[in-house]
Design a protein around this motif. Structure first.
Motif: not given
Length: 445
Positions: A85-90
């Motif tokens: 799905g939509p990207a997740t960053a950290r």
């Protein structure tokens, strides 16, 4: 707002990042996370994200609970396991008080503070961890022995190996996050793996270890298996350590290297080792912080139990690896006590502080251990001046409680909470009735 913050804000749009996870670590080394929307990130860079510090292990008392997580833009990475799905960053965070001062309970700040002291002396601290862990077929169940994913051994190469497939996927994921891997292979225990991260400055390495543990668990779950960094999951199989190579640099020059010296090891390097050895019993509670950590160091093999050093001696606590001709920058020492279940920020800070103490105080390096330390008798070890490391968490706590070096390095709040927590762990452990006791004593007593 600086260039790094601008880069992050642009990357959010270009890579369609919808969630940003802000990571930090509690005093025991467990990862904490809060998700923010991209629209909130510019404000987070300026003002931080508020949270209740009293709800985090060791962070604050109730009446001083307000804290702020300040994202470090240099640690921005898109998480590769959120692809559906939509990207997740950290980003990793530094924890600060409402007035903007660093939180003394933040392990990352403990390491940054110690690195700053070394920098005042002109030194940069580099580390390179060799991280071992086990892979099991199922999620752990109380009272059920875990089943390793294979029966392979050290460096084994087998067709259709689950371990090899696992390592390939994990390394691909790590490198997509900017974490360089140097080596990987099957270790000696069934289902046991080792992945070695490339040399980096100690703060980056500590961040990378926290990311590494998360990636390994994510890949394992995706493959319907379980990964564990428990130091000694089996009585009869090897424990999992995190042998860590360390060195100091002065600018571009390796401060441990001296051409023509014995083992090409400089006076600075020798005094650093002497500092680590001198303070080794005090460091143990941080480098080996769990009750189970001391089971790994009971029976020799790759895990040291005695305070000594040696050249290419794998029974020693500190090993000076063989010098590589024309590679002075690679001169280093290997610390073999640390396990991967530690808090890497606190462990690296304690090791660096001990080494720097040796340099500043001019500690003399004791005689080298040339023999297999485990093969010596207790009397022979005593005659050589080789002292034991703590044999249990309880012993490590008692030594640490009177350590000025550890109190100064960790700071009052971390030192106090950490030791209180470890004491509670020991008290709970010693009250447990084990399977060993029942198996041995119920039939005869």
């Amino acid at each position: 707002m600086g260039k790094q913050e601008d880069f992050v804000l642009r990357a959010l749009e270009e890579r369609d990042v919808r969630f940003v996870r802000l990571w930090f670590t509690d005093v025991l080394g467990f990862l904490k996370s809060v998700a923010v929307a991209p629209a909130e990130l510019e404000g987070a860079f300026d003002e931080g994200i508020g949270f209740d510090g009293s709800a985090i292990e060791g962070f604050a008392r109730i009446y001083e609970s307000d804290m702020l997580a300040m994202p470090d833009p240099s640690t921005f990475q898109v998480l590769p396991w959120r692809q559906d799905g939509p990207a997740t960053a950290r980003m990793f965070c530094d924890i600060v008080m409402p007035d903007g001062s660093p939180s003394y309970a933040d392990p990352r700040n403990v390491l940054k503070r110690t690195l700053g002291r070394a920098a005042e002396k002109g030194f940069t601290f580099y580390t390179h961890p060799e991280i071992e862990f086990y892979l099991f077929k199922d999620t752990p169940q109380p009272g059920v022995d875990p089943m390793p994913v294979d029966r392979s051994g050290y460096f084994d190469h087998t067709a259709q190996s689950m371990g090899a497939d696992f390592r390939r996927e994990a390394i691909t994921m790590l490198e997509s996050m900017g974490i360089s891997v140097e080596f990987s292979h099957h270790e000696a225990g069934p289902g046991q793996q080792e992945i070695d991260l490339r040399y980096a400055d100690a703060l980056s390495t500590a961040d990378n270890i926290m990311t590494f543990r998360t990636v390994i668990r994510e890949v394992a779950l995706n493959q319907d298996i379980w990964a564990s960094f428990m130091p000694k999951p089996f009585t009869t199989h090897p424990g999992s350590g995190m042998h860590t190579h360390v060195s100091l640099f002065e600018g571009d020059q390796n401060a441990f290297y001296e051409a023509g010296a014995e083992y090409q090891l400089s006076e600075t390097g020798r005094r650093f080792i002497a500092g680590v050895l001198h303070h080794a019993p005090e460091l143990s509670v941080v480098t080996n912080q769990w009750v189970n950590s001391y089971k790994r160091m009971m029976f020799g093999g790759e895990a040291p139990s005695y305070v000594c050093w040696g050249h290419n001696n794998r029974s020693a606590m500190v090993r000076v690896p063989m010098y590589k001709p024309l590679k002075g920058a690679s001169t280093r020492v290997e610390l073999r006590t640390i396990d991967a279940a530690c808090n890497p920020y606190l462990a690296f800070a304690a090791v660096l502080a001990a080494g720097m103490k040796g340099i500043e105080e001019g500690y003399e390096l004791p005689r080298e251990a040339e023999d297999d330390v485990w093969a010596l008798s207790e009397r022979e070890r005593k005659s050589l001046g080789i002292d034991p490391l703590p044999k249990s968490l309880n012993e490590a706590i008692e030594i640490a409680e009177s350590s000025e070096l550890l109190a100064d390095t960790l700071g009052e709040s971390v030192f106090d909470f950490f030791l209180r927590n470890k004491r509670a762990e020991w008290d709970e452990y010693r009250g447990q009735v084990s399977a060993f006791e029942r198996d041995q004593m119920l039939p005869v007593l």
